[in-house]
Design a protein around this motif. Structure first.
Motif, PDB file in Angstrom:
ATOM      1  N   VAL A 121     -26.134 -23.382  26.306  1.00  0.00           N
ATOM      2  CA  VAL A 121     -26.368 -22.938  24.934  1.00  0.00           C
ATOM      3  C   VAL A 121     -27.079 -21.593  24.860  1.00  0.00           C
ATOM      4  O   VAL A 121     -26.988 -20.904  23.849  1.00  0.00           O
ATOM      5  CB  VAL A 121     -27.144 -23.988  24.106  1.00  0.00           C
ATOM      6  CG1 VAL A 121     -26.350 -25.269  23.979  1.00  0.00           C
ATOM      7  CG2 VAL A 121     -28.521 -24.243  24.680  1.00  0.00           C
ATOM      8  N   LEU A 122     -27.744 -21.190  25.913  1.00  0.00           N
ATOM      9  CA  LEU A 122     -28.430 -19.899  25.891  1.00  0.00           C
ATOM     10  C   LEU A 122     -27.445 -18.739  25.746  1.00  0.00           C
ATOM     11  O   LEU A 122     -27.820 -17.654  25.300  1.00  0.00           O
ATOM     12  CB  LEU A 122     -29.289 -19.719  27.140  1.00  0.00           C
ATOM     13  CG  LEU A 122     -30.455 -20.699  27.276  1.00  0.00           C
ATOM     14  CD1 LEU A 122     -31.210 -20.440  28.569  1.00  0.00           C
ATOM     15  CD2 LEU A 122     -31.383 -20.624  26.082  1.00  0.00           C
ATOM     16  N   LYS A 123     -26.191 -19.006  26.080  1.00  0.00           N
ATOM     17  CA  LYS A 123     -25.169 -17.972  25.936  1.00  0.00           C
ATOM     18  C   LYS A 123     -24.798 -17.738  24.472  1.00  0.00           C
ATOM     19  O   LYS A 123     -24.041 -16.820  24.162  1.00  0.00           O
ATOM     20  CB  LYS A 123     -23.936 -18.332  26.756  1.00  0.00           C
ATOM     21  CG  LYS A 123     -24.221 -18.280  28.242  1.00  0.00           C
ATOM     22  CD  LYS A 123     -23.012 -18.603  29.066  1.00  0.00           C
ATOM     23  CE  LYS A 123     -23.401 -18.492  30.545  1.00  0.00           C
ATOM     24  NZ  LYS A 123     -22.283 -18.767  31.418  1.00  0.00           N
ATOM     25  N   LEU A 124     -25.342 -18.544  23.564  1.00  0.00           N
ATOM     26  CA  LEU A 124     -25.062 -18.385  22.136  1.00  0.00           C
ATOM     27  C   LEU A 124     -25.918 -17.316  21.466  1.00  0.00           C
ATOM     28  O   LEU A 124     -25.721 -17.029  20.286  1.00  0.00           O
ATOM     29  CB  LEU A 124     -25.267 -19.713  21.401  1.00  0.00           C
ATOM     30  CG  LEU A 124     -24.262 -20.811  21.697  1.00  0.00           C
ATOM     31  CD1 LEU A 124     -24.688 -22.106  21.027  1.00  0.00           C
ATOM     32  CD2 LEU A 124     -22.871 -20.397  21.250  1.00  0.00           C
ATOM     33  N   ALA A 125     -26.842 -16.717  22.174  1.00  0.00           N
ATOM     34  CA  ALA A 125     -27.731 -15.723  21.561  1.00  0.00           C
ATOM     35  C   ALA A 125     -26.971 -14.592  20.864  1.00  0.00           C
ATOM     36  O   ALA A 125     -27.331 -14.213  19.737  1.00  0.00           O
ATOM     37  CB  ALA A 125     -28.708 -15.173  22.595  1.00  0.00           C
ATOM     38  N   PRO A 126     -25.900 -14.038  21.448  1.00  0.00           N
ATOM     39  CA  PRO A 126     -25.167 -12.985  20.728  1.00  0.00           C
ATOM     40  C   PRO A 126     -24.501 -13.484  19.438  1.00  0.00           C
ATOM     41  O   PRO A 126     -24.356 -12.729  18.487  1.00  0.00           O
ATOM     42  CB  PRO A 126     -24.111 -12.523  21.734  1.00  0.00           C
ATOM     43  CG  PRO A 126     -24.641 -12.918  23.065  1.00  0.00           C
ATOM     44  CD  PRO A 126     -25.412 -14.186  22.824  1.00  0.00           C
ATOM     45  N   VAL A 127     -24.127 -14.745  19.407  1.00  0.00           N
ATOM     46  CA  VAL A 127     -23.534 -15.325  18.206  1.00  0.00           C
ATOM     47  C   VAL A 127     -24.588 -15.393  17.106  1.00  0.00           C
ATOM     48  O   VAL A 127     -24.342 -15.016  15.954  1.00  0.00           O
ATOM     49  CB  VAL A 127     -22.945 -16.724  18.488  1.00  0.00           C
ATOM     50  CG1 VAL A 127     -22.429 -17.376  17.216  1.00  0.00           C
ATOM     51  CG2 VAL A 127     -21.860 -16.647  19.548  1.00  0.00           C
ATOM     52  N   ARG A 128     -25.775 -15.860  17.452  1.00  0.00           N
ATOM     53  CA  ARG A 128     -26.858 -15.939  16.481  1.00  0.00           C
ATOM     54  C   ARG A 128     -27.210 -14.549  15.954  1.00  0.00           C
ATOM     55  O   ARG A 128     -27.388 -14.347  14.755  1.00  0.00           O
ATOM     56  CB  ARG A 128     -28.106 -16.591  17.087  1.00  0.00           C
ATOM     57  CG  ARG A 128     -29.140 -16.961  16.013  1.00  0.00           C
ATOM     58  CD  ARG A 128     -30.564 -16.947  16.545  1.00  0.00           C
ATOM     59  NE  ARG A 128     -31.014 -15.633  16.920  1.00  0.00           N
ATOM     60  CZ  ARG A 128     -31.442 -14.679  16.053  1.00  0.00           C
ATOM     61  NH1 ARG A 128     -31.426 -14.878  14.772  1.00  0.00           N
ATOM     62  NH2 ARG A 128     -31.849 -13.516  16.492  1.00  0.00           N
ATOM     63  N   GLU A 129     -27.261 -13.571  16.840  1.00  0.00           N
ATOM     64  CA  GLU A 129     -27.596 -12.204  16.442  1.00  0.00           C
ATOM     65  C   GLU A 129     -26.534 -11.626  15.503  1.00  0.00           C
ATOM     66  O   GLU A 129     -26.868 -11.000  14.499  1.00  0.00           O
ATOM     67  CB  GLU A 129     -27.747 -11.315  17.681  1.00  0.00           C
ATOM     68  CG  GLU A 129     -28.086  -9.881  17.382  1.00  0.00           C
ATOM     69  CD  GLU A 129     -29.443  -9.684  16.738  1.00  0.00           C
ATOM     70  OE1 GLU A 129     -29.612  -8.654  16.061  1.00  0.00           O
ATOM     71  OE2 GLU A 129     -30.335 -10.537  16.881  1.00  0.00           O
TER      72      GLU A 129
END
Length: 88
Positions: A34-42
């Motif tokens: 799930v840490l790979k979702l950071a760009p999605v959140r941004e």
């Protein structure tokens, strides 16, 4: 800033991030990280703020939902669909 400039900012700052966010989402789905979702959140965060300032409440609300879901996942508070089905 007027609406035309805000829409230009949305186009110039947000659209170039979509491919990276899509790749991050796919990587997170494939790996379960799930840490790979950071760009999605941004991306969602930026689109939500710019959409609100440009007078595009629908875009802002949709992006805010995406940001919230991504944040829940990053914090370990979201369930995957397979797990959620088992809890019913």
């Amino acid at each position: 800033m007027d609406k035309v400039k805000l829409l230009a900012a949305l186009r110039e700052e947000t659209l170039p991030r979509i491919a990276g966010a899509r790749a991050a989402l796919q990587a997170a789905q494939e790996s379960g990280d799930v840490l790979k979702l950071a760009p999605v959140r941004e991306l969602c965060h930026r689109a939500s703020g710019t959409g609100a300032m440009a007078g595009l409440p629908s875009i802002s609300r949709i992006a805010a939902v995406g940001e919230s879901v991504a944040q829940l996942a990053l914090e370990g508070e979201a369930l995957d669909f397979a797990r959620a089905d088992r809890l019913r």
